[in-house]
Each structure stands twice: as structure tokens, then as C-alpha cells.
Design a protein around this motif. Structure first.
Motif, short mmCIF file in Angstrom:
data_model
loop_
_atom_site.label_atom_id
_atom_site.label_comp_id
_atom_site.label_asym_id
_atom_site.label_seq_id
_atom_site.Cartn_x
_atom_site.Cartn_y
_atom_site.Cartn_z
N VAL A 91 -17.67 -55.93 21.41
CA VAL A 91 -16.93 -54.78 21.27
C VAL A 91 -17.32 -54.71 19.64
CG1 VAL A 91 -15.17 -53.11 21.57
CG2 VAL A 91 -15.92 -54.99 23.54
N PRO A 92 -18.05 -53.93 18.89
CA PRO A 92 -18.28 -53.75 17.66
C PRO A 92 -16.51 -52.98 16.91
CG PRO A 92 -19.76 -53.19 18.66
CD PRO A 92 -19.01 -53.37 19.81
N LYS A 93 -15.73 -53.28 16.31
CA LYS A 93 -14.91 -52.31 15.14
C LYS A 93 -15.59 -51.47 14.97
CE LYS A 93 -11.19 -52.51 12.04
NZ LYS A 93 -10.19 -53.23 11.34
N GLY A 94 -14.93 -49.73 15.29
CA GLY A 94 -15.92 -48.56 14.72
C GLY A 94 -16.41 -48.14 15.35
N GLU A 95 -16.79 -48.64 16.31
CA GLU A 95 -17.61 -48.07 17.17
C GLU A 95 -17.39 -46.62 17.76
OE1 GLU A 95 -20.19 -50.59 20.20
OE2 GLU A 95 -18.90 -50.15 21.23
N GLY A 96 -17.81 -45.14 18.03
CA GLY A 96 -17.13 -44.17 18.53
C GLY A 96 -18.61 -44.18 19.35
N CYS A 97 -18.25 -42.52 19.37
CA CYS A 97 -19.70 -41.90 20.57
C CYS A 97 -20.81 -41.62 20.53
CB CYS A 97 -18.91 -40.14 20.90
SG CYS A 97 -20.02 -38.77 21.79
N CYS A 98 -21.47 -41.51 21.10
CA CYS A 98 -23.13 -42.21 20.85
C CYS A 98 -23.64 -40.58 20.02
CB CYS A 98 -23.88 -42.15 21.55
SG CYS A 98 -24.12 -41.10 23.28
N GLY A 99 -22.78 -39.47 20.01
CA GLY A 99 -23.51 -38.09 19.78
C GLY A 99 -23.92 -37.26 20.50
N ALA A 100 -24.06 -37.79 21.73
CA ALA A 100 -24.98 -36.90 23.05
C ALA A 100 -24.42 -35.75 23.12
CB ALA A 100 -25.18 -37.86 24.88
N ARG A 139 -24.77 -29.08 18.05
CA ARG A 139 -24.46 -29.29 17.00
C ARG A 139 -25.28 -30.53 16.20
NH1 ARG A 139 -18.66 -27.65 16.47
NH2 ARG A 139 -18.24 -26.54 17.79
N GLU A 140 -26.20 -30.48 15.59
CA GLU A 140 -27.27 -31.59 14.65
C GLU A 140 -26.63 -32.19 14.01
OE1 GLU A 140 -31.68 -31.43 14.12
OE2 GLU A 140 -30.38 -29.82 12.97
N GLU A 141 -25.76 -31.79 12.91
CA GLU A 141 -25.85 -32.33 11.75
C GLU A 141 -24.21 -33.43 12.12
OE1 GLU A 141 -26.25 -33.36 9.04
OE2 GLU A 141 -27.79 -32.07 9.53
N ALA A 142 -23.54 -33.31 13.90
CA ALA A 142 -21.88 -33.92 13.94
C ALA A 142 -23.05 -35.40 14.80
CB ALA A 142 -21.26 -33.22 14.65
N ALA A 143 -24.00 -34.67 15.60
CA ALA A 143 -24.98 -35.88 16.23
C ALA A 143 -25.37 -36.96 15.10
CB ALA A 143 -25.97 -34.53 17.09
N LEU A 144 -25.97 -36.15 14.35
CA LEU A 144 -26.24 -37.55 13.59
C LEU A 144 -25.35 -38.16 12.80
CD1 LEU A 144 -29.46 -35.22 11.65
CD2 LEU A 144 -28.89 -37.25 13.92
N GLU A 145 -24.53 -37.86 12.33
CA GLU A 145 -23.59 -38.62 11.71
C GLU A 145 -22.33 -39.59 12.87
OE1 GLU A 145 -21.96 -38.74 8.51
OE2 GLU A 145 -24.18 -37.74 8.35
#
Length: 443
Positions: A221-230, A237-243
Motif C-alpha cells: 500500500v504505497p505512501k501518498g496514494e490517493g483518489c484516482c481522479g475519476a 474538472r480536468e486539471e484536478a483530475a490530471l493532478e
């Protein structure tokens, strides 16, 4: 389809890609037969073909989105059934995603709608915020009738109705770290912890990690992993998804370079569809396009990955009859149709397939909040078909579908991997009716 974009318009990468997609459409209308909103509403503009015309007109004329376009694009579930049906290979997913980004940039929504969408983007992708919001939702339940009586507030009512009455404790499995293989090590994978799923159903990733480690797979379980952006991606919200995509690409690339990965295992098929598309999403980013393509190639749904392993005989033959609901993001987005059913059958379950299995249940990320009436109609249709199978429980591979379908039936519904974990020696899922599994003779 003939298009008339100017050379200047085609300098925009989004427009250029949309033009290529539009040219593939031959107006055949096959997509209308499998589109949930067209089947439900009977309006041509609520079919993929109708939306394609609206999007073409908007982009070709270089104009801002208007109320009509927004209404009909918003009604799209992004279930992608149209892509399964289309004989011409029209990539409707990329077209409608580009249209949503254009809408977000050029259209000012009514205040309550803007507020609701901003709230969803601010809360859902963050587990701590989401848990806090669900706790607070208990106190808002008395307001449901009031919210339902005001059209603009119906999404608020839907949010409160979908919120569970109780939450499981935070799982230690969601914490960054490595889960060692319990037998001779056969491989190493990273697992996407996700955002909403570990709050709503932490038992899904727990079952996945138990099962894989028993099979000799080391799970990190990698540290810092988060929402996939879907979630934000489908709200334009294109930029938020790409981030979100860049962050996860960096983290998984680090794991890949510091120990190797056989796969990135995903237990929410909606996330899987998006992560497998990272290569496309970041194609214009010189610093990320190659890394993103490599990550997309490693992404595997948990059932997809399990079929790559040499599985032993199931520990038990449960004999339980299961209705398998194939999430849209699984069957249409990732084209995974056979593997989950084959795994369940091999594990001793009797698998039933509901009628109209290609139609969406109405979950679709935040759709059941933003379009609650259509979502409820689709849910009821789905539940009726599932219950007609006579199964004693439901299995599926997406947390959104689990949450949505559970609000319309008394049948227990679990993730496919929970049943597989049980059949291969793990604990019986708590919501499954008590069964007396027979010890496999091979044991």
C-alpha cells in the motif's frame, strides 16, 4: 460524420481529438438501443447519437455551452454501453469527457448546482473529509423531506439517503506499508486503496490483501496514494483530475523502480477504467506521458489479476447462488466480462446473470446524487431483474454499484473478491446469510 472545423480550431488538442472521434460516427443509431437514458426517457437528445450532435455543434461553432447542451450531457451516465454497441469504434468516452471540460470552462451553472458539485469535489476524493461528512449526515436525515420538496435541493436529499447509518472503523489495511506473502512469494503488487471505498467498505481491500497474500503475492500500500481522479474527471474538472493522475503515477513509478510490480491491483472498477486511461489523459504532458502509459499497462482489476495466477482448489464448496451484476465500468469500460463469473463458478458458487445486464444501475460516480430521479428509475429496474434470478445474494466489482443497489433491495450485496476470499479459506462476509460450506475433498 462530416465535420467543418477550421485549421485554427484544430490547433486545440481537445478539439482535434474530438474531431477525429466525430468523423467515425456514421449515425447508425445502434447506440440508442443500449443507452440507459434513451431507454428510460425516450428523447433522442438523451442518446449518445443525440449528444454527439449537440457536442459537434458546440465545438464546431466555438461557442460556450448553453442550458440545453448542459442538461443532456449532464444526463449521460458515462456507462459506455454505447461503445460496446458501436460498430464504428466511436470513442464516446473521450468525446464526452472533452465536452464536460468545455462545459466547466464556459458555462455558469445555477448557484445551488455549483455549490453541490463543489462540495462533492471537495469531500468525496478525501477519505478523512468523507468520513466526517458521513458522520454529520446522520444529523441531516430529518431534512430529507424538505430537500425533496425543492427541485434544486433534491441532490442534497439523495446524498443523505445514500449515506450509511453507521460506519466501519478505519482499517489498518488502508495504512501505507507492505503485506508479506503468507506462502512462497510468487509476485508483488501495489493496491489502490481508493477514496470512498475504504470509508464505506474497508472489508473489500481487507479481503483482497488476505486472499493475495495467501496465494503468495506480496501486497504494498504505497505512501501518498490517493483518489484516482475519476470523480472530478467526470465533472469536467480536468486539471484536478490530471493532478490526481500525476500524483499516483509518481507514487506507483517509485514502487515500480524500488522493488518492481507485477500489477497495480484495483478493486473498484470505476477507478480501474480511469487508471487504464492515464496514458491518454497525460498524453500531452512530456514529463508524464511515458510513465503514465506504463502505469496504465500495469493496472488490473483484482479479478483480472487473479485469472493470471495458478489458483489452487477452493477450500470450500459453498453452493450459494449468486446474482452477478457486471458494473458498467467493468464490462463496457474495461471489457472484463468473463473473468469474475469464471472465478466465482470455480470457487463453488452458482452464478446467475440478470436480464438487461448491459444497463446501468444508476450509480455512475456522483450521478445518483446529481441526477437522483433517473438514477432511482434505473436502480429499480436493475433490482427487479436481479431479484428475478432467485439468487440469495449479489456480487459485483464496484463500490458505487454496491451502494446504489443496496438502497433498493434487501438482498445482501458484496464485492466479488469477498466471496473469493471466503471460498479460498478467508472469513465469511458478515452480510452473507449463514451457510454451511462443504470442505473440498481436495483438502
Amino acid at each position: 460524420m462530416q465535420t467543418n472545423f477550421t485549421p485554427e480550431q484544430l490547433l486545440d488538442p481537445g478539439v482535434a481529438e474530438s474531431e477525429k472521434i466525430l468523423r467515425k460516427c456514421v449515425h447508425c443509431g445502434f447506440c440508442t438501443a443500449t443507452c440507459p437514458t434513451y431507454v428510460t426517457l425516450g428523447n433522442e437528445l438523451d442518446s449518445p447519437r443525440g449528444r454527439i450532435y449537440l457536442i459537434k455543434d458546440m465545438l464546431e461553432n466555438g461557442r460556450a455551452a448553453d442550458e440545453q447542451i448542459v442538461k443532456h450531457v449532464d444526463r449521460c451516465l458515462s456507462c459506455l454501453a454505447c461503445m460496446t454497441t458501436c460498430p464504428s469504434g466511436v470513442n464516446y468516452m473521450h468525446l464526452v469527457d472533452n465536452a464536460r471540460a468545455h462545459i466547466e470552462k464556459t458555462y455558469k451553472r445555477p448557484f445551488i448546482n455549483r455549490l453541490t458539485r463543489a462540495l462533492l469535489a471537495l469531500v468525496l476524493p478525501y477519505p478523512s473529509r468523507f468520513r466526517l461528512a458521513l458522520t454529520a449526515a446522520r444529523f441531516g436525515r430529518p431534512l430529507i423531506p424538505l430537500f425533496k420538496s425543492v427541485a434544486a435541493l433534491k441532490p442534497m436529499a439523495a446524498m443523505l439517503e445514500l449515506a450509511p447509518k453507521s460506519l466501519a472503523a478505519k482499517s489498518s489495511y488502508a495504512e501505507a506499508g507492505t503485506h508479506k506473502a503468507k506462502t512462497a512469494k510468487r509476485g508483488r503488487v501495489a493496491i489502490l486503496t481508493g477514496c470512498a471505498q475504504p470509508v464505506l467498505a474497508p472489508e473489500i481491500n481487507e479481503a483482497t490483501i488476505r486472499l493475495l497474500t495467501r496465494l503468495g503475492i506480496e501486497v504494498t500500500v504505497p505512501k501518498g496514494e490517493g483518489c484516482c481522479g475519476a470523480l472530478v474527471h467526470h465533472m469536467g474538472r480536468e486539471e484536478a483530475a490530471l493532478e490526481n493522475a500525476r500524483r499516483n503515477v509518481d507514487i506507483w513509478t517509485r514502487e515500480l523502480e524500488n522493488g518492481g510490480l507485477d500489477a497495480i491491483v484495483i478493486t473498484a472498477s470505476g477507478c480501474g477504467t480511469t487508471i487504464k486511461d492515464y496514458g491518454y489523459m497525460l498524453r500531452l504532458d512530456a514529463a508524464y506521458k511515458e510513465k503514465a502509459a506504463r502505469i496504465s499497462a500495469l493496472a488490473k482489476d483484482v479479478t483480472e489479476y487473479l485469472t493470471m495466477l495458478d489458483l489452487p482448489e477452493a477450500a470450500y464448496q459453498t453452493g450459494v447462488t449468486v446474482a452477478y451484476h457486471s458494473a458498467c465500468s467493468m464490462q463496457h469500460g474495461q471489457k472484463i466480462t468473463r473473468q469474475p463469473k469464471d472465478l466465482l463458478k470455480a470457487a463453488g458458487f452458482i452464478v446467475k446473470e440478470p436480464a438487461e445486464g448491459h444497463l446501468c444501475c444508476g450509480s455512475a460516480g456522483t450521478y445518483n446524487i446529481l441526477q437522483p430521479e433517473i438514477a432511482r428509475t434505473l436502480r429499480n429496474r436493475k433490482v427487479k431483474n436481479i431479484e428475478a434470478t432467485g439468487a440469495s445474494l449479489i456480487a459485483t466489482g464496484n463500490i458505487g454499484c454496491i451502494t446504489q443497489i443496496a438502497t433498493g433491495t434487501r438482498l445482501p450485496i458484496v464485492h466479488t473478491v469477498e466471496l473469493l476470499d471466503w471460498a479460498y479459506g478467508g472469513p465469511q462476509p458478515s452480510c452473507v446469510p449463514q451457510a454451511k460450506p462443504v470442505l473440498n475433498i481436495a483438502e
